[in-house]
Design an enzyme around this catalytic site. Structure first.
Site, PDB file in Angstrom:
ATOM      1  N   ARG A   1      -0.420  -7.962  13.541  1.00 33.36           N
ATOM      2  CA  ARG A   1      -1.077  -7.535  12.229  1.00 33.36           C
ATOM      3  C   ARG A   1      -2.115  -7.834  11.934  1.00 33.36           C
ATOM      4  NH1 ARG A   1       4.182  -4.416  11.454  1.00 33.36           N
ATOM      5  NH2 ARG A   1       3.188  -3.576   9.231  1.00 33.36           N
TER       6      ARG A   1
ATOM      7  N   ARG B   1     -10.256   0.525   8.492  1.00 35.11           N
ATOM      8  CA  ARG B   1      -9.140  -0.660   8.745  1.00 35.11           C
ATOM      9  C   ARG B   1     -10.484  -1.524   9.091  1.00 35.11           C
ATOM     10  NH1 ARG B   1      -3.294   0.905   8.878  1.00 35.11           N
ATOM     11  NH2 ARG B   1      -2.463  -1.234   9.444  1.00 35.11           N
TER      12      ARG B   1
ATOM     13  N   ARG C   1      11.024   0.184  11.229  1.00 34.99           N
ATOM     14  CA  ARG C   1      10.066   0.238  12.288  1.00 34.99           C
ATOM     15  C   ARG C   1       9.790  -1.014  13.355  1.00 34.99           C
ATOM     16  NH1 ARG C   1       5.060   0.645   8.288  1.00 34.99           N
ATOM     17  NH2 ARG C   1       3.487  -0.439   9.593  1.00 34.99           N
TER      18      ARG C   1
ATOM     19  N   LYS D   1       0.791  -1.103  -0.031  1.00 35.70           N
ATOM     20  CA  LYS D   1      -0.382   0.167   0.258  1.00 35.70           C
ATOM     21  C   LYS D   1       0.844   1.238   0.412  1.00 35.70           C
ATOM     22  CE  LYS D   1      -2.259  -1.502   3.832  1.00 35.70           C
ATOM     23  NZ  LYS D   1      -1.434  -2.072   4.223  1.00 35.70           N
TER      24      LYS D   1
ATOM     25  N   ARG E   1      12.009  -4.149   5.493  1.00 30.61           N
ATOM     26  CA  ARG E   1      11.781  -3.070   4.558  1.00 30.61           C
ATOM     27  C   ARG E   1      12.470  -2.432   6.067  1.00 30.61           C
ATOM     28  NH1 ARG E   1       5.393  -1.274   5.749  1.00 30.61           N
ATOM     29  NH2 ARG E   1       5.423  -2.621   7.213  1.00 30.61           N
TER      30      ARG E   1
HETATM   31  P1  AP5 Z   1       5.090  -1.518   1.905  1.00 32.68           P
HETATM   32  O1  AP5 Z   1       4.212  -0.730   0.807  1.00 32.68           O
HETATM   33  O2  AP5 Z   1       5.841  -0.836   2.926  1.00 32.68           O
HETATM   34  O3  AP5 Z   1       3.534  -2.097   2.695  1.00 32.68           O
HETATM   35  P2  AP5 Z   1       2.350  -1.657   3.156  1.00 32.68           P
HETATM   36  O4  AP5 Z   1       1.124  -2.495   2.267  1.00 32.68           O
HETATM   37  O5  AP5 Z   1       2.522  -0.476   3.433  1.00 32.68           O
HETATM   38  O6  AP5 Z   1       2.610  -2.840   4.834  1.00 32.68           O
HETATM   39  P3  AP5 Z   1       2.793  -1.653   6.317  1.00 32.68           P
HETATM   40  O7  AP5 Z   1       3.425  -2.959   7.048  1.00 32.68           O
HETATM   41  O8  AP5 Z   1       3.165  -0.390   5.909  1.00 32.68           O
HETATM   42  O9  AP5 Z   1       0.886  -1.925   6.093  1.00 32.68           O
HETATM   43  P4  AP5 Z   1       0.418  -2.112   8.325  1.00 32.68           P
HETATM   44  O10 AP5 Z   1      -0.643  -1.772   7.012  1.00 32.68           O
HETATM   45  O11 AP5 Z   1       0.428  -2.332   8.273  1.00 32.68           O
HETATM   46  O12 AP5 Z   1       0.755  -1.039   8.517  1.00 32.68           O
HETATM   47  P5  AP5 Z   1       0.494   0.932   9.219  1.00 32.68           P
HETATM   48  O13 AP5 Z   1       1.479   2.193   8.848  1.00 32.68           O
HETATM   49  O14 AP5 Z   1      -0.754   1.300   8.217  1.00 32.68           O
HETATM   50  O15 AP5 Z   1       5.657  -3.208   1.208  1.00 32.68           O
HETATM   51  C1  AP5 Z   1       6.408  -3.652   2.371  1.00 32.68           C
HETATM   52  C2  AP5 Z   1       7.704  -3.808   1.337  1.00 32.68           C
HETATM   53  O16 AP5 Z   1       7.487  -5.282   0.531  1.00 32.68           O
HETATM   54  C3  AP5 Z   1       8.366  -3.355   1.427  1.00 32.68           C
HETATM   55  O17 AP5 Z   1      10.012  -2.936   1.781  1.00 32.68           O
HETATM   56  C4  AP5 Z   1       8.450  -3.084   0.024  1.00 32.68           C
HETATM   57  O18 AP5 Z   1       9.832  -2.688  -1.090  1.00 32.68           O
HETATM   58  C5  AP5 Z   1       8.360  -4.186  -0.625  1.00 32.68           C
HETATM   59  N1  AP5 Z   1       6.788  -4.570  -1.696  1.00 32.68           N
HETATM   60  C6  AP5 Z   1       6.142  -3.882  -1.873  1.00 32.68           C
HETATM   61  N2  AP5 Z   1       5.770  -3.970  -2.875  1.00 32.68           N
HETATM   62  C7  AP5 Z   1       6.449  -5.304  -3.416  1.00 32.68           C
HETATM   63  C8  AP5 Z   1       6.184  -6.279  -4.758  1.00 32.68           C
HETATM   64  N3  AP5 Z   1       5.325  -5.956  -5.404  1.00 32.68           N
HETATM   65  N4  AP5 Z   1       6.901  -7.134  -4.523  1.00 32.68           N
HETATM   66  C9  AP5 Z   1       8.507  -6.934  -3.520  1.00 32.68           C
HETATM   67  N5  AP5 Z   1       8.225  -6.528  -2.323  1.00 32.68           N
HETATM   68  C10 AP5 Z   1       7.800  -5.596  -2.533  1.00 32.68           C
HETATM   69  O19 AP5 Z   1      -0.128   1.086  10.378  1.00 32.68           O
HETATM   70  C11 AP5 Z   1       0.961   0.277  11.239  1.00 32.68           C
HETATM   71  C12 AP5 Z   1       0.085  -0.360  12.869  1.00 32.68           C
HETATM   72  O20 AP5 Z   1      -0.300   1.596  12.809  1.00 32.68           O
HETATM   73  C13 AP5 Z   1      -1.410  -0.997  12.422  1.00 32.68           C
HETATM   74  O21 AP5 Z   1      -0.463  -2.052  13.378  1.00 32.68           O
HETATM   75  C14 AP5 Z   1      -2.086  -0.372  13.476  1.00 32.68           C
HETATM   76  O22 AP5 Z   1      -1.355  -0.242  14.802  1.00 32.68           O
HETATM   77  C15 AP5 Z   1      -1.587   1.321  13.143  1.00 32.68           C
HETATM   78  N6  AP5 Z   1      -2.852   1.974  12.527  1.00 32.68           N
HETATM   79  C16 AP5 Z   1      -2.361   2.240  10.915  1.00 32.68           C
HETATM   80  N7  AP5 Z   1      -3.713   3.035  10.233  1.00 32.68           N
HETATM   81  C17 AP5 Z   1      -4.873   2.394  11.340  1.00 32.68           C
HETATM   82  C18 AP5 Z   1      -6.411   2.645  11.271  1.00 32.68           C
HETATM   83  N8  AP5 Z   1      -6.999   3.072  10.218  1.00 32.68           N
HETATM   84  N9  AP5 Z   1      -7.207   1.845  12.576  1.00 32.68           N
HETATM   85  C19 AP5 Z   1      -6.550   1.430  13.603  1.00 32.68           C
HETATM   86  N10 AP5 Z   1      -4.697   1.588  13.989  1.00 32.68           N
HETATM   87  C20 AP5 Z   1      -4.231   1.827  12.727  1.00 32.68           C
END
Ligand code: AP5
Length: 215
Positions: free
Chosen positions: A172, A88, A161, A13, A127
């Site tokens: 997660r 979410r 992170r 994402k 990552r």
């Molecule tokens: P990346 O693009 O970083 O993946 P992502 O989908 O953004 O994953 P996140 O881990 O950031 O999502 P998340 O939803 O767990 O975390 P968030 O920060 O939202 O890709 C990952 C890796 O793969 C990278 O290194 C990339 O290079 C590689 N990659 C990507 N695409 C690829 C491909 N096609 N092929 C190969 N490699 C690839 O949330 C963190 C925390 O915040 C949550 O756990 C929660 O506690 C809180 N939080 C955030 N939003 C909310 C909400 N709306 N409600 C409640 N709590 C929330």
């Protein structure tokens, strides 16, 4: 245009949102990034969120929906929004409807990144990001062109992170399955969901998303 990128941790994402920002001039609204900034700044929101995030659980709906409303107000109506990691839960999806309507916006697309969960732990634990500009990299899949130097800003400091460890990633993912995946039918009923193969090469994923946005 306002779109949601939906998928479990590591689905891509954030990676795809950054690319759409660069290519199409849209704005990325990542609740994860907003919460991490609040934790770093030590605000009341950050203090409430820190331990919850470290466990891999979800922060309260009220906190994240307030962050999204404030961010939309700050950016103005002229830019399109990419919702990354929000909504979410069903409650957040309902809040987003009201938040958008109050600001004269509507949702155009929900793009589901379809991925094999078994590959995601490797993606997330490998990552890292540039500590200066936030550009994203990966130990195996996306190394900087010059090792140790950010492609975008030349920075030499990188960070990981605290929630990117295998145990927290599994929590997660469980949260995604239990609370986030069930909101898909809410959008499917409106005919705005498109599925993209998130296991494809990053450039192919970007091209597939751009095709959807152009349709
Ligand atoms: P990346 O693009 O970083 O993946 P992502 O989908 O953004 O994953 P996140 O881990 O950031 O999502 P998340 O939803 O767990 O975390 P968030 O920060 O939202 O890709 C990952 C890796 O793969 C990278 O290194 C990339 O290079 C590689 N990659 C990507 N695409 C690829 C491909 N096609 N092929 C190969 N490699 C690839 O949330 C963190 C925390 O915040 C949550 O756990 C929660 O506690 C809180 N939080 C955030 N939003 C909310 C909400 N709306 N409600 C409640 N709590 C929330």
């Amino acid at each position: 245009m306002n779109i949601i990128l939906l998928g479990p941790p590591g689905a891509g994402k954030g990676t795809q949102a950054q690319r759409l920002v660069e290519k199409l001039g849209m704005r990325q609204l990542s609740t994860g990034d907003m919460l991490r900034a609040a934790v770093k700044a030590g605000t009341p929101t950050g203090l409430a969120a820190k331990a919850v995030m470290e466990r891999g659980e979800l922060v309260s709906d009220e906190i994240v929906s307030a962050l999204i409303g404030d961010e939309l107000d700050a950016m103005g109506i002229e830019s399109g929004a990419i919702f990354d990691g929000y909504p979410r839960t069903e409650a957040q999806a309902v809040s987003l409807e009201a938040i958008l309507e109050e600001r004269g916006r509507k949702l155009d697309h929900v793009i589901e990144l379809d991925v094999n969960e078994n590959a995601l732990v490797d993606r997330v634990t490998g990552r890292f990001t540039c500590a200066t500009c936030g550009a994203g990299y990966h130990d195996k899949y996306q190394q900087p062109r010059v090792p140790g130097t950010c492609d975008k800003c030349g920075g030499t400091e990188f960070k990981r992170r605290p929630d990117d460890n295998a145990e927290t990633v599994r929590t997660r993912m469980a949260e995604y399955r239990a609370k986030t995946a069930p909101i898909l039918p809410f959008y499917e009923a409106r005919g705005i969901v498109s599925k993209v193969d998130g296991m494809a090469d990053m450039n192919h994923v970007t091209a597939a998303i751009e095709d959807i946005l152009a349709s």
